[in-house]
Design a protein around this motif. Structure first.
Motif, PDB file in Angstrom:
ATOM      1  N   LEU A   1       0.813  -1.224   0.000  1.00 36.29           N
ATOM      2  CA  LEU A   1       0.000   0.000   0.000  1.00 36.29           C
ATOM      3  C   LEU A   1       0.839   1.263   0.000  1.00 36.29           C
ATOM      4  O   LEU A   1       0.456   2.281  -0.585  1.00 36.29           O
ATOM      5  CB  LEU A   1      -0.928   0.007   1.216  1.00 36.29           C
ATOM      6  N   ASP A   2       1.986   1.229   0.658  1.00 31.09           N
ATOM      7  CA  ASP A   2       2.829   2.425   0.675  1.00 31.09           C
ATOM      8  C   ASP A   2       3.311   2.762  -0.734  1.00 31.09           C
ATOM      9  O   ASP A   2       3.393   3.947  -1.106  1.00 31.09           O
ATOM     10  CB  ASP A   2       4.028   2.228   1.605  1.00 31.09           C
ATOM     11  N   ARG A   3       3.634   1.749  -1.491  1.00 34.12           N
ATOM     12  CA  ARG A   3       4.029   1.958  -2.899  1.00 34.12           C
ATOM     13  C   ARG A   3       2.893   2.620  -3.671  1.00 34.12           C
ATOM     14  O   ARG A   3       3.115   3.564  -4.446  1.00 34.12           O
ATOM     15  CB  ARG A   3       4.391   0.602  -3.507  1.00 34.12           C
ATOM     16  N   VAL A   4       1.666   2.154  -3.451  1.00 34.48           N
ATOM     17  CA  VAL A   4       0.502   2.747  -4.102  1.00 34.48           C
ATOM     18  C   VAL A   4       0.342   4.207  -3.681  1.00 34.48           C
ATOM     19  O   VAL A   4       0.164   5.099  -4.524  1.00 34.48           O
ATOM     20  CB  VAL A   4      -0.770   1.952  -3.754  1.00 34.48           C
ATOM     21  N   ALA A   5       0.398   4.456  -2.384  1.00 35.71           N
ATOM     22  CA  ALA A   5       0.183   5.809  -1.876  1.00 35.71           C
ATOM     23  C   ALA A   5       1.215   6.783  -2.423  1.00 35.71           C
ATOM     24  O   ALA A   5       0.876   7.915  -2.806  1.00 35.71           O
ATOM     25  CB  ALA A   5       0.212   5.798  -0.347  1.00 35.71           C
ATOM     26  N   ARG A   6       2.473   6.366  -2.461  1.00 33.18           N
ATOM     27  CA  ARG A   6       3.526   7.257  -2.968  1.00 33.18           C
ATOM     28  C   ARG A   6       3.277   7.618  -4.427  1.00 33.18           C
ATOM     29  O   ARG A   6       3.425   8.780  -4.829  1.00 33.18           O
ATOM     30  CB  ARG A   6       4.905   6.595  -2.810  1.00 33.18           C
ATOM     31  N   HIS A   7       2.909   6.609  -5.222  1.00 32.68           N
ATOM     32  CA  HIS A   7       2.710   6.884  -6.645  1.00 32.68           C
ATOM     33  C   HIS A   7       1.473   7.753  -6.869  1.00 32.68           C
ATOM     34  O   HIS A   7       1.516   8.693  -7.687  1.00 32.68           O
ATOM     35  CB  HIS A   7       2.583   5.582  -7.424  1.00 32.68           C
TER      36      HIS A   7
ATOM     37  N   THR B   1      -7.186   2.442   5.042  1.00 32.10           N
ATOM     38  CA  THR B   1      -7.206   1.597   6.235  1.00 32.10           C
ATOM     39  C   THR B   1      -5.911   0.796   6.253  1.00 32.10           C
ATOM     40  O   THR B   1      -5.002   1.039   5.457  1.00 32.10           O
ATOM     41  CB  THR B   1      -8.418   0.642   6.212  1.00 32.10           C
ATOM     42  N   ASP B   2      -5.826  -0.179   7.161  1.00 34.14           N
ATOM     43  CA  ASP B   2      -4.617  -0.987   7.252  1.00 34.14           C
ATOM     44  C   ASP B   2      -4.345  -1.764   5.964  1.00 34.14           C
ATOM     45  O   ASP B   2      -3.184  -2.054   5.651  1.00 34.14           O
ATOM     46  CB  ASP B   2      -4.719  -1.982   8.422  1.00 34.14           C
ATOM     47  N   ASP B   3      -5.406  -2.122   5.232  1.00 36.94           N
ATOM     48  CA  ASP B   3      -5.188  -2.962   4.053  1.00 36.94           C
ATOM     49  C   ASP B   3      -5.794  -2.428   2.753  1.00 36.94           C
ATOM     50  O   ASP B   3      -5.742  -3.101   1.728  1.00 36.94           O
ATOM     51  CB  ASP B   3      -5.714  -4.378   4.296  1.00 36.94           C
ATOM     52  N   THR B   4      -6.362  -1.221   2.776  1.00 30.62           N
ATOM     53  CA  THR B   4      -7.062  -0.724   1.591  1.00 30.62           C
ATOM     54  C   THR B   4      -6.873   0.769   1.405  1.00 30.62           C
ATOM     55  O   THR B   4      -6.864   1.530   2.379  1.00 30.62           O
ATOM     56  CB  THR B   4      -8.573  -1.030   1.692  1.00 30.62           C
ATOM     57  N   ILE B   5      -6.732   1.162   0.152  1.00 32.22           N
ATOM     58  CA  ILE B   5      -6.733   2.566  -0.256  1.00 32.22           C
ATOM     59  C   ILE B   5      -7.835   2.748  -1.281  1.00 32.22           C
ATOM     60  O   ILE B   5      -8.012   1.915  -2.179  1.00 32.22           O
ATOM     61  CB  ILE B   5      -5.374   2.979  -0.858  1.00 32.22           C
ATOM     62  N   VAL B   6      -8.578   3.850  -1.168  1.00 33.49           N
ATOM     63  CA  VAL B   6      -9.594   4.221  -2.158  1.00 33.49           C
ATOM     64  C   VAL B   6      -9.306   5.624  -2.633  1.00 33.49           C
ATOM     65  O   VAL B   6      -9.087   6.527  -1.817  1.00 33.49           O
ATOM     66  CB  VAL B   6     -11.022   4.147  -1.570  1.00 33.49           C
ATOM     67  N   THR B   7      -9.307   5.807  -3.941  1.00 34.90           N
ATOM     68  CA  THR B   7      -8.997   7.128  -4.488  1.00 34.90           C
ATOM     69  C   THR B   7     -10.236   8.020  -4.530  1.00 34.90           C
ATOM     70  O   THR B   7     -11.374   7.548  -4.536  1.00 34.90           O
ATOM     71  CB  THR B   7      -8.422   7.027  -5.907  1.00 34.90           C
ATOM     72  N   ASP B   8      -9.977   9.309  -4.598  1.00 36.42           N
ATOM     73  CA  ASP B   8     -11.039  10.294  -4.794  1.00 36.42           C
ATOM     74  C   ASP B   8     -11.399  10.300  -6.275  1.00 36.42           C
ATOM     75  O   ASP B   8     -10.549  10.601  -7.124  1.00 36.42           O
ATOM     76  CB  ASP B   8     -10.533  11.669  -4.364  1.00 36.42           C
TER      77      ASP B   8
ATOM     78  N   SER C   1      -0.787  13.342  -8.296  1.00 34.09           N
ATOM     79  CA  SER C   1      -1.873  14.239  -7.851  1.00 34.09           C
ATOM     80  C   SER C   1      -3.231  13.547  -7.826  1.00 34.09           C
ATOM     81  O   SER C   1      -4.266  14.156  -8.107  1.00 34.09           O
ATOM     82  CB  SER C   1      -1.931  15.493  -8.739  1.00 34.09           C
ATOM     83  N   VAL C   2      -3.203  12.252  -7.494  1.00 39.57           N
ATOM     84  CA  VAL C   2      -4.446  11.508  -7.289  1.00 39.57           C
ATOM     85  C   VAL C   2      -4.698  11.454  -5.792  1.00 39.57           C
ATOM     86  O   VAL C   2      -3.899  10.886  -5.038  1.00 39.57           O
ATOM     87  CB  VAL C   2      -4.356  10.085  -7.872  1.00 39.57           C
ATOM     88  N   ALA C   3      -5.789  12.046  -5.354  1.00 41.95           N
ATOM     89  CA  ALA C   3      -6.073  12.143  -3.930  1.00 41.95           C
ATOM     90  C   ALA C   3      -6.605  10.813  -3.392  1.00 41.95           C
ATOM     91  O   ALA C   3      -7.285  10.066  -4.098  1.00 41.95           O
ATOM     92  CB  ALA C   3      -7.091  13.248  -3.678  1.00 41.95           C
ATOM     93  N   ILE C   4      -6.271  10.527  -2.143  1.00 43.54           N
ATOM     94  CA  ILE C   4      -6.763   9.333  -1.456  1.00 43.54           C
ATOM     95  C   ILE C   4      -7.967   9.734  -0.609  1.00 43.54           C
ATOM     96  O   ILE C   4      -7.861  10.582   0.285  1.00 43.54           O
ATOM     97  CB  ILE C   4      -5.661   8.711  -0.589  1.00 43.54           C
TER      98      ILE C   4
END
Length: 315
Positions: free
Chosen positions: A266-272, A284-291, A277-280
């Motif tokens: 997930l950290d790799r996803v968040a950094r990219h 959670t501990d295991d999931t990211i959802v974009t705006d 400029s894609v907002a999150i």
């Protein structure tokens, strides 16, 4: 082949309606690190049927998903624009490849699911409608009877589908993949009538319910169905949530809301995402959802775990 003898082989593609194909192409290149291929590539060696447009659609391979992006303004068949113009991007529908398309069509009819052909002609005979100028069966459910416009067609040679190459297997995660995607986890469809959806995917098509429970990230009570190569979440969203607002826009029909991918980190996803400029919208501990406002109209999900009961987790 009997009326019971059919097989859903795999998800054909999700359909995403956009205002500009060039914008969508640029998004998939910079955010997913994937290039798109225009439908017009198919007509280099084999011309399209007379009058059939080839400039309205493009396809993006994302591991086990073939993603179809459509500009409805350009889908004009026999002088009629077949899809309504959109003022902002949104997922629209999906479909499946079949073995035994005629038998599948008859199964849908037995379950009182209404269908139309490619030119929206009512499909009420014992045999399915065919593509214009072709004997190939192709048919679509009506949203009123199935929740969404689902598409069905035989698994024919399709040069833009990377998964149909002989010997294709789900590839390992590439170091060059900015999101570290392994495979699709599930497709989320919002509904207030889960029984309507299950009549299609379970009763008529032979899918299997693998899990029922709360999706706290989405804010919904969900039923998960495994069918062919994918998992579908039919979610009843809580009032006051973003998901409920999205469903309300198409109610009483269902809404194809999002696609969630399983990733390695997930950290790799968040950094990219941050770098593009894609907002999150939620993490959670295991999931990211974009705006969706910053991600081509889709609240893309990225997770480090598959759904409970997913038979693919054992592979």
């Amino acid at each position: 082949m009997s009326d019971q003898d059919f097989h859903v082989t795999r998800l054909y593609h999700p359909s995403h309606h956009v205002t500009d194909l060039g914008e969508a192409d640029a998004f998939f290149q910079r955010v997913f690190g994937r290039a798109t291929r225009p439908m017009a590539e198919m007509t280099k060696d084999q011309p399209a049927s007379p009058g059939y447009p080839t400039n309205y659609s493009q396809f993006t391979p994302i591991n086990d998903v073939l993603f179809d992006t459509i500009d409805p303004k350009l889908y004009v068949l026999n002088g009629i624009q077949r899809y309504a113009t959109v003022d902002k991007p949104h997922l629209k529908g999906l479909g499946w490849y079949l073995e035994g398309a005629v038998a599948a069509y008859r199964s849908l009819r037995r379950h009182n699911i209404e269908m139309v052909g490619q030119q929206d002609e009512v499909a009420d005979s014992d045999d399915p409608p065919t593509a214009p100028g072709s004997p190939m069966p192709i048919f679509f459910t009506t949203p009123e009877s199935a929740g969404l416009r689902y598409e069905f067609l035989p698994q024919i040679p399709f040069p833009l589908d990377h998964r149909l190459v002989e010997g294709w297997q789900l590839p390992p995660v590439s170091d060059d993949d900015p999101l570290g995607i392994e495979q699709a986890s599930h497709h989320s469809i919002l509904t207030d009538q889960p029984a309507r959806a299950l009549r299609l995917v379970v009763d008529a098509l032979g899918g299997k319910v693998i899990h029922e429970g709360r999706n706290e990230v989405l804010g919904a009570s969900s039923t998960y169905v495994h069918l062919a190569d994918a998992v579908y979440e039919y979610a009843v969203p809580d009032a006051g949530t973003a998901a409920h607002a999205d469903w309300s826009a198409t109610a009483p029909n269902d809404t194809y809301h999002s696609i969630t991918f399983k990733v390695v980190d997930l950290d790799r996803v968040a950094r990219h995402l941050e770098s593009q400029s894609v907002a999150i919208a939620k993490r959670t501990d295991d999931t990211i959802v974009t705006d969706p406002e910053t991600s081509l109209g889709i609240p893309w999900g990225f997770t480090t775990r598959l759904t409970a009961g997913d038979p693919r987790s054992a592979k």
